[in-house]
Design a protein around this motif. Structure first.
Motif, short mmCIF file in Angstrom:
data_model
loop_
_atom_site.label_atom_id
_atom_site.label_comp_id
_atom_site.label_asym_id
_atom_site.label_seq_id
_atom_site.Cartn_x
_atom_site.Cartn_y
_atom_site.Cartn_z
N ALA A 81 0.84 -1.21 0.00
CA ALA A 81 0.00 0.00 0.00
C ALA A 81 0.87 1.25 0.00
N ALA A 82 1.93 1.25 0.78
CA ALA A 82 2.83 2.41 0.82
C ALA A 82 3.52 2.60 -0.54
N MET A 83 3.95 1.51 -1.14
CA MET A 83 4.61 1.61 -2.45
C MET A 83 3.64 2.07 -3.52
N LEU A 84 2.40 1.64 -3.43
CA LEU A 84 1.40 2.09 -4.41
C LEU A 84 1.14 3.59 -4.30
N MET A 85 1.19 4.10 -3.09
CA MET A 85 1.04 5.56 -2.93
C MET A 85 2.19 6.29 -3.61
N VAL A 86 3.40 5.76 -3.48
CA VAL A 86 4.55 6.36 -4.14
C VAL A 86 4.38 6.27 -5.66
N PHE A 87 3.95 5.10 -6.15
CA PHE A 87 3.72 4.93 -7.59
C PHE A 87 2.66 5.91 -8.08
N ARG A 88 1.64 6.13 -7.27
CA ARG A 88 0.57 7.06 -7.66
C ARG A 88 1.11 8.49 -7.80
N VAL A 89 1.92 8.90 -6.84
CA VAL A 89 2.50 10.24 -6.90
C VAL A 89 3.41 10.35 -8.13
N ALA A 90 4.23 9.32 -8.37
CA ALA A 90 5.12 9.33 -9.53
C ALA A 90 4.30 9.34 -10.82
N GLY A 91 3.19 8.62 -10.85
CA GLY A 91 2.36 8.55 -12.04
C GLY A 91 1.64 9.84 -12.36
N GLU A 92 1.47 10.70 -11.39
CA GLU A 92 0.77 11.96 -11.61
C GLU A 92 1.51 12.88 -12.57
N VAL A 93 2.81 12.80 -12.60
CA VAL A 93 3.56 13.70 -13.46
C VAL A 93 3.79 13.14 -14.86
N LEU A 94 3.46 11.87 -15.06
CA LEU A 94 3.64 11.25 -16.37
C LEU A 94 2.40 11.44 -17.23
N PRO A 95 2.53 11.33 -18.55
CA PRO A 95 1.37 11.49 -19.43
C PRO A 95 0.31 10.43 -19.13
N SER A 96 -0.96 10.81 -19.29
CA SER A 96 -2.05 9.87 -19.00
C SER A 96 -2.73 9.45 -20.29
N SER A 97 -3.61 8.48 -20.16
CA SER A 97 -4.34 7.95 -21.30
C SER A 97 -5.83 7.98 -20.97
N SER A 98 -6.65 8.10 -21.98
CA SER A 98 -8.10 8.06 -21.75
C SER A 98 -8.66 6.67 -22.00
N SER A 99 -7.83 5.73 -22.37
CA SER A 99 -8.26 4.37 -22.66
C SER A 99 -8.52 3.58 -21.38
N ARG A 100 -9.67 2.97 -21.29
CA ARG A 100 -9.98 2.15 -20.11
C ARG A 100 -9.07 0.92 -20.06
N PHE A 101 -8.79 0.36 -21.23
CA PHE A 101 -7.90 -0.80 -21.28
C PHE A 101 -6.52 -0.45 -20.71
N ALA A 102 -6.01 0.72 -21.08
CA ALA A 102 -4.72 1.16 -20.55
C ALA A 102 -4.78 1.33 -19.04
N HIS A 103 -5.90 1.83 -18.53
CA HIS A 103 -6.05 1.99 -17.08
C HIS A 103 -6.04 0.64 -16.37
N VAL A 104 -6.72 -0.34 -16.94
CA VAL A 104 -6.75 -1.67 -16.33
C VAL A 104 -5.35 -2.28 -16.33
N VAL A 105 -4.68 -2.18 -17.46
CA VAL A 105 -3.33 -2.76 -17.56
C VAL A 105 -2.38 -2.06 -16.60
N MET A 106 -2.43 -0.74 -16.56
CA MET A 106 -1.54 -0.01 -15.68
C MET A 106 -1.84 -0.28 -14.20
N SER A 107 -3.11 -0.48 -13.89
CA SER A 107 -3.47 -0.83 -12.52
C SER A 107 -2.87 -2.19 -12.16
N ALA A 108 -3.00 -3.15 -13.04
CA ALA A 108 -2.44 -4.48 -12.80
C ALA A 108 -0.92 -4.42 -12.68
N VAL A 109 -0.28 -3.66 -13.55
CA VAL A 109 1.18 -3.55 -13.54
C VAL A 109 1.66 -2.84 -12.27
#
Length: 151
Positions: free
Chosen positions: A77-105
């Protein structure tokens, strides 16, 4: 043995990442409003789903012999919070499939790193390196974003 432990944790968290994404999406849709006054119930629903997933993960981790499951779940859970903060500055996608894959990864990576960082068979220096290296991801993501988009 540490590699097998990390692989089992990654598999558990990859599946739970997809399940979390689906249930969070359903929960967010169930609250279903566009006004700011709906934010507390929507975030409360998301919090309940997230806490439930991590409680479930502790039980599942113990079943697949990644013990102690509670500690691995907490570190994940702590590492996921760090990943979330790091992910905020990276480009995002509007694809639901990409969201599912990135969540799993993201869940799988956090679970594998947490299993590694909490394994007593791994040398303390290596565990410390992983524990300190994960927060450094935030700074790497900011640097990559800055380089990509410009200041």
């Amino acid at each position: 043995m540490p590699k097998q432990r990390a692989a089992r944790a990654a598999a558990v968290y990859a599946a739970l990442g997809v399940l979390w994404w689906a249930t969070a999406r359903i929960g967010w849709t169930a609250v279903g409003c566009e006004q700011w006054n709906c934010l507390p119930p929507a975030l409360g629903t998301l919090l309940v789903i997230t806490v439930g997933m991590f409680a479930l993960s502790a039980v599942v981790l113990n079943r697949v012999e990644v013990r102690p499951g509670f500690r691995v779940a907490w570190v994940t859970a702590a590492m996921l919070m760090v990943f979330r903060v790091a992910g905020e500055v990276l480009p995002s996608s509007s694809s639901r499939f990409a969201h599912v894959v990135m969540s799993a990864v993201a869940f799988a990576m956090a679970g594998a790193m947490a299993a590694f960082a909490t394994d007593v068979e791994v040398a303390k220096r290596r565990r410390l390196l992983v524990s300190l290296g994960v927060p450094a991801l935030v700074f790497v993501a900011i640097a990559v974003s800055w380089w990509w988009r410009g200041p």
